[in-house]
Design an enzyme around this catalytic site. Structure first.
Site, PDB file in Angstrom:
ATOM      1  N   ASN A   1     -36.435 -19.494  14.281  1.00 36.45           N
ATOM      2  CA  ASN A   1     -37.175 -20.723  14.579  1.00 36.45           C
ATOM      3  C   ASN A   1     -36.525 -21.874  13.809  1.00 36.45           C
ATOM      4  OD1 ASN A   1     -39.036 -22.834  14.620  1.00 36.45           O
ATOM      5  ND2 ASN A   1     -40.819 -21.516  14.310  1.00 36.45           N
TER       6      ASN A   1
ATOM      7  N   CYS B   1     -42.440 -28.815  14.421  1.00 37.95           N
ATOM      8  CA  CYS B   1     -41.923 -28.117  15.607  1.00 37.95           C
ATOM      9  C   CYS B   1     -41.992 -28.962  16.871  1.00 37.95           C
ATOM     10  CB  CYS B   1     -42.675 -26.811  15.828  1.00 37.95           C
ATOM     11  SG  CYS B   1     -42.486 -25.696  14.434  1.00 37.95           S
TER      12      CYS B   1
ATOM     13  N   HIS C   1     -40.454 -24.355  22.739  1.00 35.22           N
ATOM     14  CA  HIS C   1     -40.059 -24.329  21.321  1.00 35.22           C
ATOM     15  C   HIS C   1     -39.945 -22.868  20.898  1.00 35.22           C
ATOM     16  CE1 HIS C   1     -40.072 -24.449  17.076  1.00 35.22           C
ATOM     17  NE2 HIS C   1     -41.334 -24.062  16.963  1.00 35.22           N
TER      18      HIS C   1
HETATM   19  O1  UT7 Z   1     -43.001 -22.823  14.772  1.00 37.39           O
HETATM   20  C1  UT7 Z   1     -44.269 -23.193  14.348  1.00 37.39           C
HETATM   21  C2  UT7 Z   1     -45.287 -22.356  14.928  1.00 37.39           C
HETATM   22  N1  UT7 Z   1     -45.278 -21.059  14.316  1.00 37.39           N
HETATM   23  C3  UT7 Z   1     -45.693 -20.031  15.024  1.00 37.39           C
HETATM   24  O2  UT7 Z   1     -45.992 -20.178  16.183  1.00 37.39           O
HETATM   25  C4  UT7 Z   1     -45.839 -18.694  14.336  1.00 37.39           C
HETATM   26  C5  UT7 Z   1     -47.029 -17.965  14.904  1.00 37.39           C
HETATM   27  N2  UT7 Z   1     -47.317 -16.703  14.213  1.00 37.39           N
HETATM   28  C6  UT7 Z   1     -46.514 -15.648  14.303  1.00 37.39           C
HETATM   29  O3  UT7 Z   1     -45.476 -15.699  14.922  1.00 37.39           O
HETATM   30  C7  UT7 Z   1     -46.968 -14.346  13.680  1.00 37.39           C
HETATM   31  O4  UT7 Z   1     -48.272 -14.508  13.177  1.00 37.39           O
HETATM   32  C8  UT7 Z   1     -46.028 -13.848  12.568  1.00 37.39           C
HETATM   33  C9  UT7 Z   1     -44.733 -13.351  13.171  1.00 37.39           C
HETATM   34  C10 UT7 Z   1     -45.770 -14.926  11.559  1.00 37.39           C
HETATM   35  C11 UT7 Z   1     -46.656 -12.679  11.809  1.00 37.39           C
HETATM   36  O5  UT7 Z   1     -46.985 -11.641  12.706  1.00 37.39           O
HETATM   37  P1  UT7 Z   1     -48.425 -10.978  12.677  1.00 37.39           P
HETATM   38  O6  UT7 Z   1     -48.449  -9.951  13.692  1.00 37.39           O
HETATM   39  O7  UT7 Z   1     -49.449 -12.076  12.798  1.00 37.39           O
HETATM   40  O8  UT7 Z   1     -48.468 -10.309  11.255  1.00 37.39           O
HETATM   41  P2  UT7 Z   1     -49.469 -10.539  10.025  1.00 37.39           P
HETATM   42  O9  UT7 Z   1     -49.174 -11.830   9.331  1.00 37.39           O
HETATM   43  O10 UT7 Z   1     -50.875 -10.295  10.475  1.00 37.39           O
HETATM   44  O11 UT7 Z   1     -49.049  -9.355   9.062  1.00 37.39           O
HETATM   45  C12 UT7 Z   1     -49.225  -7.973   9.439  1.00 37.39           C
HETATM   46  C13 UT7 Z   1     -48.733  -7.103   8.307  1.00 37.39           C
HETATM   47  C14 UT7 Z   1     -49.327  -7.477   6.955  1.00 37.39           C
HETATM   48  O12 UT7 Z   1     -49.504  -6.272   6.232  1.00 37.39           O
HETATM   49  P3  UT7 Z   1     -50.960  -5.579   6.124  1.00 37.39           P
HETATM   50  O13 UT7 Z   1     -51.832  -6.615   5.504  1.00 37.39           O
HETATM   51  O14 UT7 Z   1     -51.361  -5.269   7.548  1.00 37.39           O
HETATM   52  O15 UT7 Z   1     -50.715  -4.381   5.277  1.00 37.39           O
HETATM   53  C15 UT7 Z   1     -48.253  -8.279   6.298  1.00 37.39           C
HETATM   54  O16 UT7 Z   1     -48.289  -8.232   4.902  1.00 37.39           O
HETATM   55  O17 UT7 Z   1     -47.309  -7.240   8.165  1.00 37.39           O
HETATM   56  C16 UT7 Z   1     -46.996  -7.620   6.809  1.00 37.39           C
HETATM   57  N3  UT7 Z   1     -45.834  -8.489   6.848  1.00 37.39           N
HETATM   58  C17 UT7 Z   1     -44.571  -8.036   6.877  1.00 37.39           C
HETATM   59  N4  UT7 Z   1     -44.061  -6.791   6.877  1.00 37.39           N
HETATM   60  C18 UT7 Z   1     -42.721  -6.684   6.934  1.00 37.39           C
HETATM   61  C19 UT7 Z   1     -45.810  -9.843   6.889  1.00 37.39           C
HETATM   62  N5  UT7 Z   1     -44.551 -10.270   6.952  1.00 37.39           N
HETATM   63  C20 UT7 Z   1     -43.756  -9.174   6.943  1.00 37.39           C
HETATM   64  C21 UT7 Z   1     -42.380  -8.972   6.998  1.00 37.39           C
HETATM   65  N6  UT7 Z   1     -41.913  -7.711   7.002  1.00 37.39           N
HETATM   66  N7  UT7 Z   1     -41.508 -10.008   7.071  1.00 37.39           N
END
Ligand code: UT7
Length: 335
Positions: A292, A114, A262
């Site tokens: 992204n 990135c 970014h």
């Molecule tokens: O470009 C390089 C740098 N990258 C970044 O900066 C990314 C930084 N991170 C993020 O943007 C966020 O962490 C994400 C958008 C990737 C994820 O969001 P989050 O709020 O951290 O969600 P999470 O991974 O903690 O997941 C929350 C819940 C989980 O379910 P449970 O365990 O709470 O039941 C996941 O399984 O959401 C679930 N989940 C989804 N649900 C629907 C994960 N992905 C999805 C999805 N659709 N696509």
């Protein structure tokens, strides 16, 4: 000492639009979750056999070269940033040299995910400052869709990424006022595995092992991301490296005319905007439409902002990136 500036910009995204609803037909996800957590509404996916990482980079580069008003053979050097090269080797830099038929200009590939475009721009800036080159073609291009797990298993990663390319012609500045003022680069390899494609490189895994394994459940070829850990580090590092750049130029956030972060997650950009007290017109985001695109996200957003007239002569433009490695960096420039 010479100074460098961006003389021409261009971008290309594949025509195929993939909405959140389209993804929810492939995996358990939904539009509300994706928009709420990331701000993304849709992204572009390349059609297999039509677009390649190099091909998209070439399309963006042609526009940038035309807008720079130079002949392609005036390009002295090519720098290509990507994490999704067409071949394991050689990298796409030489493929651009071939496809654009640019004499025998040197070509360098940057592997900083990135932060790739910010690193590449920093390299270009130094070559121009030193007087070694006059015109450098800098490209960020990614074809992510072919490497994503579009099943529910991969949803935490795959809903975020999209395909596309952006390019800049970085040239010796004739006008002292229009210049890249500083670049600041960092890395913290202790977190290398928190956002990675963990397939071992050829140096550590022999082809004979891969053939012998032939394991369909081998997840090492899928990208992995510890989302929350990456998010927490991103907001801290973005803030730090922007302040580092501004401080080096005796500036404060109020001096920013346009911040191009970014495009990792709209929530990260909004956090930075709020922290620095920036107005909406001081920050440009397009993750809603492209997702992204890793090394391509900054040059695509920069080009769009410039095309919309949001960057004017004399504008203070700040670029900032954070991503896999971890790597991060910023660029401060006067347009
Ligand atoms: O470009 C390089 C740098 N990258 C970044 O900066 C990314 C930084 N991170 C993020 O943007 C966020 O962490 C994400 C958008 C990737 C994820 O969001 P989050 O709020 O951290 O969600 P999470 O991974 O903690 O997941 C929350 C819940 C989980 O379910 P449970 O365990 O709470 O039941 C996941 O399984 O959401 C679930 N989940 C989804 N649900 C629907 C994960 N992905 C999805 C999805 N659709 N696509």
């Amino acid at each position: 000492m010479h100074k460098a500036h961006i003389r021409g910009l261009g971008f290309y995204v594949p025509p195929k639009v993939v909405t959140n609803d389209d993804l929810s037909k492939l995996m358990y996800t939904n539009d509300a979750w994706i928009q709420e957590r990331t701000g993304i509404r849709e992204r572009r996916f390349a059609v297999r056999g039509e677009d390649t990482t190099t091909g998209m980079g070439v399309k963006a580069a042609k526009i940038a070269i035309e807008r720079a008003g130079i002949d392609k053979n005036e390009i002295d050097f090519i720098i290509f940033a990507t994490l999704s090269p067409d071949y394991y080797f050689p990298g796409p830099g030489v493929l651009v040299q071939r496809d654009l038929e640019i004499h025998t200009a040197g070509a360098l590939d940057v592997r900083n995910q990135c932060s790739g475009f910010v690193y590449a721009l920093s390299v270009a800036d130094q070559y121009i400052r030193s007087g070694m080159y006059k015109n450098i073609l800098v490209i960020g291009s990614e074809l992510h869709s072919g490497g994503l797990d579009l099943t529910t298993r991969g949803r935490g990663v795959s809903v975020i990424f999209g395909d596309g390319a952006g390019a800049a012609v970085v040239s010796r500045s004739e006008d002292e006022q229009s210049a890249i003022l500083s670049t600041h680069l960092h890395s913290q390899g202790q977190h290398a595995e928190e956002l990675a494609l963990l397939a071992p490189g050829m140096g550590s895994r022999w082809v004979t092992d891969i053939l012998e394994d032939n394991n369909p459940d081998d997840e090492s070829y899928l990208p992995y991301m510890n989302g929350q850990f990456v998010f927490k580090n991103a907001v801290v590092r973005f803030s730090e490296v922007i302040m580092e750049g501004l401080g080096a130029n005796q500036m404060t956030p109020a001096d920013i005319d346009m911040l191009i972060p970014h495009q990792a997650n709209l929530r990260i950009a909004q956090f930075i905007q709020k922290k620095f007290g920036l107005k909406d017109q001081q920050v440009y985001n397009n993750i809603m439409r492209y997702g992204n695109t890793t090394a391509a996200s900054i040059p695509i957003a920069l080009t769009e902002a410039w095309e919309k007239g949001l960057i004017q002569k004399g504008s203070t433009v700040v670029l900032a990136a954070f991503g896999s490695g971890f790597t991060w960096g910023s660029v401060i420039m006067k347009w």
